[in-house]
Each structure stands twice: as structure tokens, then as C-alpha cells.
Design a protein around this motif. Sequence first.
Motif, PDB file in Angstrom:
ATOM      1  N   ILE A  37       0.588  -1.188  -0.046  1.00 29.25           N
ATOM      2  CA  ILE A  37       0.183  -0.103  -0.078  1.00 29.25           C
ATOM      3  C   ILE A  37       0.937   1.404  -0.241  1.00 29.25           C
ATOM      4  O   ILE A  37       0.330   2.371  -0.503  1.00 29.25           O
ATOM      5  N   VAL A  38       2.069   1.140   0.502  1.00 31.09           N
ATOM      6  CA  VAL A  38       2.853   2.245   0.527  1.00 31.09           C
ATOM      7  C   VAL A  38       3.898   2.161  -0.634  1.00 31.09           C
ATOM      8  O   VAL A  38       4.810   3.131  -0.824  1.00 31.09           O
ATOM      9  N   HIS A  39       3.711   1.531  -1.685  1.00 32.99           N
ATOM     10  CA  HIS A  39       4.346   1.155  -2.840  1.00 32.99           C
ATOM     11  C   HIS A  39       5.847   1.331  -2.333  1.00 32.99           C
ATOM     12  O   HIS A  39       6.720   1.759  -3.252  1.00 32.99           O
ATOM     13  N   LEU A  40       6.233   0.491  -1.590  1.00 35.94           N
ATOM     14  CA  LEU A  40       7.852   0.448  -1.042  1.00 35.94           C
ATOM     15  C   LEU A  40       8.695   0.226  -2.020  1.00 35.94           C
ATOM     16  O   LEU A  40       9.676   1.146  -2.178  1.00 35.94           O
ATOM     17  N   ASP A  41       8.433  -0.690  -3.049  1.00 36.24           N
ATOM     18  CA  ASP A  41       9.464  -1.078  -4.144  1.00 36.24           C
ATOM     19  C   ASP A  41       9.717   0.311  -4.911  1.00 36.24           C
ATOM     20  O   ASP A  41      10.775   0.771  -5.323  1.00 36.24           O
ATOM     21  N   LEU A  95      -3.738  17.005  -0.181  1.00 35.15           N
ATOM     22  CA  LEU A  95      -3.429  15.615  -0.823  1.00 35.15           C
ATOM     23  C   LEU A  95      -2.727  14.986   0.139  1.00 35.15           C
ATOM     24  O   LEU A  95      -2.464  13.619   0.243  1.00 35.15           O
ATOM     25  N   GLY A  96      -1.904  15.494   1.133  1.00 41.10           N
ATOM     26  CA  GLY A  96      -1.425  15.048   2.272  1.00 41.10           C
ATOM     27  C   GLY A  96       0.046  14.369   1.774  1.00 41.10           C
ATOM     28  O   GLY A  96       0.683  13.577   2.589  1.00 41.10           O
ATOM     29  N   GLY A  97       0.565  14.980   0.921  1.00 44.93           N
ATOM     30  CA  GLY A  97       1.865  14.612   0.432  1.00 44.93           C
ATOM     31  C   GLY A  97       2.476  15.319  -0.947  1.00 44.93           C
ATOM     32  O   GLY A  97       3.524  16.122  -0.660  1.00 44.93           O
ATOM     33  N   ALA A  98       1.907  15.162  -1.993  1.00 38.84           N
ATOM     34  CA  ALA A  98       2.242  15.685  -3.212  1.00 38.84           C
ATOM     35  C   ALA A  98       2.129  17.312  -2.996  1.00 38.84           C
ATOM     36  O   ALA A  98       2.989  18.014  -3.572  1.00 38.84           O
ATOM     37  N   ASP A  99       1.112  17.784  -2.297  1.00 37.97           N
ATOM     38  CA  ASP A  99       0.951  19.162  -1.946  1.00 37.97           C
ATOM     39  C   ASP A  99       2.161  19.709  -1.255  1.00 37.97           C
ATOM     40  O   ASP A  99       2.856  20.618  -1.659  1.00 37.97           O
ATOM     41  N   GLY A 100       2.655  18.978  -0.305  1.00 43.23           N
ATOM     42  CA  GLY A 100       3.647  19.259   0.671  1.00 43.23           C
ATOM     43  C   GLY A 100       5.191  19.408  -0.453  1.00 43.23           C
ATOM     44  O   GLY A 100       5.865  20.226  -0.179  1.00 43.23           O
ATOM     45  N   LYS A 207     -12.360   8.901  -3.679  1.00 47.60           N
ATOM     46  CA  LYS A 207     -13.270   8.811  -2.808  1.00 47.60           C
ATOM     47  C   LYS A 207     -13.100   7.575  -1.661  1.00 47.60           C
ATOM     48  O   LYS A 207     -13.582   7.899  -0.701  1.00 47.60           O
ATOM     49  N   LYS A 208     -12.152   6.802  -2.203  1.00 45.21           N
ATOM     50  CA  LYS A 208     -11.950   5.546  -1.482  1.00 45.21           C
ATOM     51  C   LYS A 208     -11.193   6.329  -0.308  1.00 45.21           C
ATOM     52  O   LYS A 208     -11.449   5.650   1.058  1.00 45.21           O
ATOM     53  N   PHE A 209     -10.418   7.178  -0.396  1.00 45.32           N
ATOM     54  CA  PHE A 209      -9.621   7.684   0.755  1.00 45.32           C
ATOM     55  C   PHE A 209     -10.449   8.330   1.927  1.00 45.32           C
ATOM     56  O   PHE A 209     -10.401   8.176   2.983  1.00 45.32           O
ATOM     57  N   TYR A 210     -11.588   9.062   1.354  1.00 47.97           N
ATOM     58  CA  TYR A 210     -12.338  10.004   2.128  1.00 47.97           C
ATOM     59  C   TYR A 210     -13.389   9.002   2.992  1.00 47.97           C
ATOM     60  O   TYR A 210     -13.689   9.309   3.989  1.00 47.97           O
ATOM     61  N   ARG A 211     -13.751   7.882   2.296  1.00 48.00           N
ATOM     62  CA  ARG A 211     -14.384   6.578   2.883  1.00 48.00           C
ATOM     63  C   ARG A 211     -13.745   6.168   3.973  1.00 48.00           C
ATOM     64  O   ARG A 211     -14.289   5.969   5.243  1.00 48.00           O
ATOM     65  N   PHE A 223      -5.412   6.116  16.058  1.00 46.15           N
ATOM     66  CA  PHE A 223      -4.262   5.931  15.144  1.00 46.15           C
ATOM     67  C   PHE A 223      -5.070   6.629  13.892  1.00 46.15           C
ATOM     68  O   PHE A 223      -6.027   6.081  13.405  1.00 46.15           O
ATOM     69  N   ASN A 224      -4.342   7.436  13.222  1.00 46.53           N
ATOM     70  CA  ASN A 224      -4.736   8.067  11.775  1.00 46.53           C
ATOM     71  C   ASN A 224      -4.671   6.885  10.749  1.00 46.53           C
ATOM     72  O   ASN A 224      -3.541   7.004   9.880  1.00 46.53           O
ATOM     73  N   PHE A 225      -5.291   6.010  10.542  1.00 52.62           N
ATOM     74  CA  PHE A 225      -5.437   4.889   9.730  1.00 52.62           C
ATOM     75  C   PHE A 225      -5.411   5.250   8.372  1.00 52.62           C
ATOM     76  O   PHE A 225      -4.576   4.741   7.424  1.00 52.62           O
ATOM     77  N   ALA A 226      -5.957   6.260   8.098  1.00 52.66           N
ATOM     78  CA  ALA A 226      -6.119   6.865   6.687  1.00 52.66           C
ATOM     79  C   ALA A 226      -4.693   7.452   6.284  1.00 52.66           C
ATOM     80  O   ALA A 226      -4.392   7.358   4.918  1.00 52.66           O
ATOM     81  N   MET A 227      -3.951   7.538   7.193  1.00 52.23           N
ATOM     82  CA  MET A 227      -2.541   8.161   6.772  1.00 52.23           C
ATOM     83  C   MET A 227      -1.883   6.906   5.961  1.00 52.23           C
ATOM     84  O   MET A 227      -0.879   7.423   4.991  1.00 52.23           O
ATOM     85  N   LEU A 228      -2.123   6.003   6.238  1.00 56.16           N
ATOM     86  CA  LEU A 228      -1.199   4.837   5.416  1.00 56.16           C
ATOM     87  C   LEU A 228      -1.392   4.849   4.037  1.00 56.16           C
ATOM     88  O   LEU A 228      -0.714   4.312   3.305  1.00 56.16           O
ATOM     89  N   PHE A 229      -2.750   5.453   3.582  1.00 53.35           N
ATOM     90  CA  PHE A 229      -2.948   5.186   2.241  1.00 53.35           C
ATOM     91  C   PHE A 229      -2.446   6.519   1.373  1.00 53.35           C
ATOM     92  O   PHE A 229      -2.706   6.525   0.280  1.00 53.35           O
TER      93      PHE A 229
END
Length: 275
Positions: A37-41, A95-100, A207-211, A223-229
Amino acid sequence: MCEATEKTIDLEAIIKQKMGRSAKYIPRVLISWLKHIVHLDEVNRFLWESRNETGTEWLKACVRYLGMTLKIEGEENLPDKDDGKIYTFVSNHPLGGADGVALGSIIGDHYDGNFRYLVNDLLLFLPGLKPVCIGINKVGSQGRRFPAMVEKGFRSNYHMLMFPAGLCSRKINNRVHDVSWKKTFITKSVESHRDVVPIHFSGQNSKKFYRIADICSFLHLRFNFAMLFLVDEMYKNVGKTFRISIGKPIPWQTFDKSKTPKQWAKYVEDVVYQL
């Protein structure tokens, strides 16, 4: 330790560092899912390819890697880098990432790398980003250091780049909007005589993220579980165009006793969403 290990992310080592002895109870299947889910590779491949870049140059490389097209409005509102003043730049966080990454590349480029983020300390595991970060962790024993670390950042000669909501935007009343902004940037900007530059970043996650975020909120998860996505969301936004609107600096003297710091934070939040 080989260079490849030093320049990339070892997820299992991070889990052990964060969870201590409890890490051994995490099922292997869950660790495998996390790596996926974090696209580690993919992330590690980019980190290795950009291993010689740090700070602003790394951020610019990341913008190129993500194929981001940035349309900047109000760039003339960025204060001159030689005016002798230090500023606080605040933005919404859709966005929680790309915007930063995008904002850091713009601010860093304009001010010759003379800026710092206040960010979740997990981002310190990104070697290229670490030099421009003040990592904060409000949880556990490290939480006691939070005020001192914020104070150190605002007392420095670096411009500060912040996302006062502290979280990625959520879908509120069917529109993407930050949760209420924290007052820290107001109180610290006044104390350190920093004018505040408001910035609005367009964009949204899936939409999946907001759900997922709504479910976490409904269940009152600590724990902010949504952060994992958020990394997965970053890859979903590859190749997109984003509008960035920069407003006029707000003098620190504006934030007087006529409103509470919390009310002033809401005032600046409203200014941002009007850009």
C-alpha cells in the motif's frame, strides 16, 4: 551497512523503531500489505535514483518524478528573498503528500533553500527530505518535546512552511476542506514577528480515501489509519495539474487582542479558501 540500505526505506526497521517489542506481534501478512500500500519498491527505486539530491533539489526531482504541472497564481506576492524578513507560509493540505512536495519546491527555490517544514516525524525517514524538516511526534514520550521543537523552528532564521490543520483534508459537507486549523502558527508568528503568507493548493484525493477517513472518524480511532493510504493517493495523482494561489502577506501585527489566536487561525484559513 551498504549505501543502498542507507538511502532507502526499511519498513520493518521503522516498525521496530516505532513499536519496540510489540513489533514482533505484527503478522507477516500485514507487513506485506503495508509494503504494497505504500508502494515500497517504487518509492525505494526513486530514493535510490535521487540519492545524491537533498532539500530543494530533491523536492524538485520529486515534482518531476510525479509528473506534476504547477500553475502558480500570485507568485508576485512571495516576499523578496533579500528583504531581511522571515515568514510563515501556511496552506491547506488537500493531498497529504504531493502538495507538501510541490510547495516545498516552490518556497525552497525562491528562498535558496532557506526554509523548514513542520512535519510528521515519519517523513524524516526520507533522506532527501530530512535536511529541510523539523519532525514532530505528539505521541508518547516524544510528545513532551513538541513545544520545544516548534519554538526552536520559529526562533530560527528559516522561513517556516506549515499545514495548520495537521491532517490531510477530509470531505466535509460534500466538499474537500481542512479540519479546523490549529492556532500554533498564529501565536508563534506573533512571538517571532513573522508575517504570514497564505497559500491555497487545489486538488483532492480519491473517494476511497475519504470513505476510509470517515470510517476512522466514526470509530474514533486514535491512530490515523487513513494516513497509511497517502502514498497510494500520491501515485493516483501522478501526471495531474494543480493550481497554487499565493495571497498577500498578512502582517503579524494584524493578529491583535480583538480576536483569540484560534479565531485568527480561522480568519487566515478563510483567507486561504478565498484565494
